[in-house]
Each structure stands twice: as C-alpha cells, then as structure tokens.
Enzyme design. Structure first.
Site, mmCIF file in Angstrom:
data_model
loop_
_atom_site.group_PDB
_atom_site.id
_atom_site.type_symbol
_atom_site.label_atom_id
_atom_site.label_comp_id
_atom_site.label_asym_id
_atom_site.label_seq_id
_atom_site.Cartn_x
_atom_site.Cartn_y
_atom_site.Cartn_z
ATOM 1 N N THR A 109 0.820 -1.217 0.000
ATOM 2 C CA THR A 109 0.000 0.000 0.000
ATOM 3 C C THR A 109 0.846 1.256 0.000
ATOM 4 O O THR A 109 0.447 2.297 -0.531
ATOM 5 C CB THR A 109 -0.933 -0.004 1.238
ATOM 6 O OG1 THR A 109 -1.845 -1.079 1.086
ATOM 7 C CG2 THR A 109 -1.714 1.278 1.368
ATOM 8 N N SER A 162 1.822 -7.613 -0.794
ATOM 9 C CA SER A 162 2.624 -8.512 0.043
ATOM 10 C C SER A 162 1.938 -9.842 0.330
ATOM 11 O O SER A 162 2.580 -10.776 0.796
ATOM 12 C CB SER A 162 3.041 -7.824 1.342
ATOM 13 O OG SER A 162 1.977 -7.749 2.253
ATOM 14 N N THR A 199 1.719 -4.157 4.288
ATOM 15 C CA THR A 199 1.614 -4.412 5.728
ATOM 16 C C THR A 199 1.094 -5.810 6.051
ATOM 17 O O THR A 199 1.271 -6.292 7.165
ATOM 18 C CB THR A 199 0.699 -3.369 6.404
ATOM 19 O OG1 THR A 199 -0.601 -3.442 5.816
ATOM 20 C CG2 THR A 199 1.261 -1.972 6.271
ATOM 21 N N ASP A 200 0.439 -6.470 5.076
ATOM 22 C CA ASP A 200 -0.217 -7.740 5.405
ATOM 23 C C ASP A 200 0.760 -8.831 5.843
ATOM 24 O O ASP A 200 0.456 -9.619 6.734
ATOM 25 C CB ASP A 200 -1.058 -8.233 4.221
ATOM 26 C CG ASP A 200 -2.351 -7.432 4.095
ATOM 27 O OD1 ASP A 200 -2.731 -6.760 5.064
ATOM 28 O OD2 ASP A 200 -2.975 -7.482 3.017
HETATM 29 N N1 GLU Z 1 -2.492 -6.396 0.826
HETATM 30 C C1 GLU Z 1 -1.609 -5.319 0.503
HETATM 31 C C2 GLU Z 1 -0.187 -5.643 0.935
HETATM 32 O O1 GLU Z 1 0.058 -6.139 2.007
HETATM 33 C C3 GLU Z 1 -2.062 -4.038 1.021
HETATM 34 C C4 GLU Z 1 -1.971 -3.907 2.515
HETATM 35 C C5 GLU Z 1 -0.949 -2.890 2.899
HETATM 36 O O2 GLU Z 1 0.118 -2.767 2.335
HETATM 37 O O3 GLU Z 1 -1.271 -2.184 3.838
HETATM 38 O O4 GLU Z 1 0.714 -5.377 0.165
#
Ligand code: GLU
Length: 338
Positions: free
Chosen positions: A20, A69, A102-103
């Site tokens: 993100t 991610s 973040t995932d």
């Molecule tokens: N699902 C995505 C990832 O982890 C978006 C979540 C994020 O980065 O906050 O890349």
C-alpha cells in the site's frame, strides 16, 4: 554495484517491494481510502514524494519487487533476504530500508531478522493508506524509517519495523488492526519510538538474531514446507492431513488459548508424528507463551511448543530450523533459543 557518494550523510539503500505504501487510489472526492491498487508507485517516486529525506541520508532506491505482500512466497523471501544481505555487505551502505505491504510485513521482517548476518540497521516500513489518501501515512513512515536506519544507535538491534512513530522488533511485532494507521503492536511493547526525527530506545530483544543467528539466507536454496492450521470449534482433521499429503515437514497448530488440542485431534497428531510430520503447538490468541506439557503431553506425543511466537512466525522458524535439524528435541531447542 557501489552506491555513488556525494556527501557525508549516512548512505541508505532503499529496497521497494510494493504494498500500500506504493499504492495509488481513486481520485474522486469522497472515494474511500480503501479504494486503491497496491504496488503501483516506484521506490524512486516514493522517495521523491517525501521532502526532507535528502537531509537525513543519501538514498539509493531500487525496485526489487512490485507486489501486494499477500503474494510473497518463500522463494521471494529468500531473494529479498539475499539482496538485503548483499547491500549490508557493501562498505558504502550504512543501512537498509525495505518498503513492504503491511499484510505480511511481520513475516518478512522476522525472516530477515533470522537470516541476514549484518549488524547494520535494517528497517521495514509500509503504510495503511495509499499515497493518494487524504491522510496518507506512508510519507511519514518512510521518513521515520530512514531516520532510524540512518541513526548510529540503530545497529545491532536486529531487524526493526517502523510504523506510526513506533519502533518494533521483528521478533515480536504483528499487524493487529485491519484499517487503522496504528495497526502494529508488540506483545512485550515496542523497542522505542521516533522522537523529533531520531530514535529513542526503551527496550532490547534478548534472543539471537542477524549476526548471532545460526541461519543465513546466503546458504539456503529453498525452505521446507511448513503449514499452519488455525483452530475453531468443530475442528476437523482434514486440514492437517492435507498439509501432510502436500509434503509438509511440520504443521503449526494455532490452537485456542495456550495451544490446546481437541481430544478428537490427538490420534490424528499421533498418526502424523508416526509419519515423521512435526507438530508445533502455537496459539491463535496473538500473545503469551505456550507452555510445554501443559494441557497436552508434548513429551509423549513428541510435539514441540512455539514459546511465544505467533503462528506465521512459528512457521518460518520451524522451516528454517528444519534446514538444520530433524528431531523434535532439537526443533524444540530452536524455539527456546529464538
Ligand atoms: N495487501 C496489501 C499488501 O500487504 C495491502 C496492505 C498494505 O500494504 O497495507 O501489500
């Protein structure tokens, strides 16, 4: 390739992997900040969008991956770990910042914590909102991550995660909220925080990492398969049997509370163990240790407890351990150590 140097500022390598923090959203007014695509903005553009970064460090940005991610695989983890180790080994690199979704950020951070043999600061950061959101958190997170990576006090502390002004250890941190910007927490507390552009430290991890870890990404071609099964009422044996059929060397049982095991699964565990599959008891709760031989006879069933590791990290530690050991006692010792 050596980084070009033009100043006496710390030289920080920035490795973009997507997420993100590299996301861009729908432009119309009123569009929710959740309406966006992850992994579309380049690492160089992320740097260019944060005024003040150039005062903290001389940055060299590279785009290793550009993915959501959730699409990380063990092969990509190994690739990233090798690249970060390579950068850390360069005399003209003082620290590394990895931007990441973040995932699965906590998993990647822990993997680097265990497999990159360097005392240089390695900092992961991400964002809960894309750069196009009204109150994007990525620019401040990136600025603070670079401030931590560039600071001389940040070395030798293991891999760090900087999010929302907190500095967490990769050993402990987890994403604990699906939406808020203060989405990351550590059960034993953060190591410190970023205050007026510099880290202030309050704690340190006691378990081995980086230069004192027995694992090294450079020596690994692949990881053994390890699965995780999360408990719920009406638990059935099929997920465990499916992992075993797929060739898993170990299964992390993310049990209730203290890693408890329903009566109906005990013969299943015995059968899997007889086939050579390790069972690692963990907890789905997210904090607190699983106690060996409490509520379950680990000695009799030759199972292992995860200490206080959450299930995704227990998967990674079990996989790394099984590249070096094969019996349950030695696997247990790895969990007591790290
Ligand atoms: N699902 C995505 C990832 O982890 C978006 C979540 C994020 O980065 O906050 O890349």
């Amino acid at each position: 390739m050596p980084l070009a140097t033009a100043s006496s500022l710390p030289r920080i390598a920035l490795v973009g992997t997507g997420g993100t923090i590299a996301g861009a959203g729908v432009a119309e007014a009123g569009a929710p900040s959740a309406a966006y695509r992850a992994a579309v903005v380049s690492a160089a553009d992320l740097v260019a969008a944060v005024p003040g970064l150039g005062l903290l460090a001389e940055l060299h940005a590279e785009q290793l991956l550009q993915i959501d991610s959730v699409d990380f695989t063990d092969a990509l983890l190994l690739r990233l770990a090798r690249r970060v180790a390579e950068l850390c080994a360069q005399p003209d690199v003082d620290g590394v910042v990895v931007t990441h979704g973040t995932d699965t950020l906590e998993e990647t951070a822990y993997f680097l914590h265990l497999t990159v043999p360097s005392a240089k600061p390695i900092v992961l950061t991400g964002a809960m909102r894309p750069g196009t959101a009204l109150a994007a958190d990525g620019p401040a997170n990136l600025l603070q991550a670079v401030a931590v990576a560039a600071h001389p006090s940040s070395g030798g502390r293991g891999v760090l995660v900087v999010m929302n002004e907190d500095i967490h250890s990769a050993r402990d941190v987890a994403k604990v909220h699906a939406l808020h910007v203060n989405a990351f927490a550590s059960p034993h507390g953060a190591l410190g925080l970023v205050l007026e552009g510099a880290p202030r430290w309050y704690r340190a991890v006691t378990r081995p990492h980086t230069t004192h870890s027995q694992f090294d990404a450079g020596a690994l071609d692949a990881l053994p398969l390890v699965g995780v099964v999360t408990s719920h009422g009406n638990q059935r044996p099929e997920p465990y049997q499916a992992w075993a059929a797929a060739g898993a060397r170990a299964i992390v049982h993310a049990g209730f509370g203290g890693g408890t095991v329903p009566q109906s699964l005990r013969p299943v565990f015995e059968g899997l163990r007889a086939r050579g599959v390790h069972l690692v008891r963990a907890s789905r709760v997210g904090a607190g240790p699983v106690i060996r031989n409490a509520s379950f006879d680990d000695d009799a069933l030759d199972s292992v407890v995860c200490d206080d590791q959450n299930p995704p990290r227990a998967r990674l530690l079990a996989a790394l351990a099984l590249t070096r050991v094969s019996d349950a006692a030695a696997l247990q010792q790895v969990f007591w150590t790290y």
